[in-house]
Design an enzyme around this catalytic site. Sequence first.
Site, PDB file in Angstrom:
ATOM      1  N   GLU A 102       0.833  -1.210   0.000  1.00  0.00           N
ATOM      2  CA  GLU A 102       0.000   0.000   0.000  1.00  0.00           C
ATOM      3  C   GLU A 102       0.866   1.258   0.000  1.00  0.00           C
ATOM      4  O   GLU A 102       0.551   2.242  -0.675  1.00  0.00           O
ATOM      5  CB  GLU A 102      -0.946   0.010   1.188  1.00  0.00           C
ATOM      6  CG  GLU A 102      -1.920   1.168   1.191  1.00  0.00           C
ATOM      7  CD  GLU A 102      -2.890   1.138   0.019  1.00  0.00           C
ATOM      8  OE1 GLU A 102      -2.956   2.148  -0.721  1.00  0.00           O
ATOM      9  OE2 GLU A 102      -3.581   0.121  -0.155  1.00  0.00           O
ATOM     10  N   GLU A 146       1.092   6.554  -6.921  1.00  0.00           N
ATOM     11  CA  GLU A 146      -0.015   7.474  -7.197  1.00  0.00           C
ATOM     12  C   GLU A 146       0.410   8.925  -6.996  1.00  0.00           C
ATOM     13  O   GLU A 146       0.059   9.795  -7.797  1.00  0.00           O
ATOM     14  CB  GLU A 146      -1.214   7.139  -6.317  1.00  0.00           C
ATOM     15  CG  GLU A 146      -1.909   5.862  -6.725  1.00  0.00           C
ATOM     16  CD  GLU A 146      -3.139   5.563  -5.884  1.00  0.00           C
ATOM     17  OE1 GLU A 146      -3.373   6.249  -4.868  1.00  0.00           O
ATOM     18  OE2 GLU A 146      -3.867   4.624  -6.254  1.00  0.00           O
TER      19      GLU A 146
END
Length: 124
Positions: A75, A82
């Site tokens: 993550e 991102e």
Amino acid sequence: MAEESPFKGQTGLRRLWNALGYSRAGLRAAYEAEDAFRQEVWLALVLIPLACVLATGGIERALLIGSVLLVLVVELINSAIEAAVDRVSLEHHPLAGRAKDVGSAAVLIALLNVLVVWVSVLLS
């Protein structure tokens, strides 16, 4: 030539201290800015103690806890991808979308890994 960080040349305890600070800042930033990371941290806070109670040996405990920690690692990498993609441009681009989708797929696989490991260990 690209400019490098002035902290790159530091060694020893100073380098470790700086690295610890950067890691702490990264964890804080991810926790504050990323809903998915925050949810996975809370899930880890439940599953890791549960793993310590349910596991009958060190290998089982390591598998259960390691699978949960892997989700957090993936993550964090996904969030970094991102952020980097968004830093370059917020307009829609197929490659940017692919990068984000692949990062998301990696998180999904890590979550499925938790399920497979936990079911395998607890049912064996």
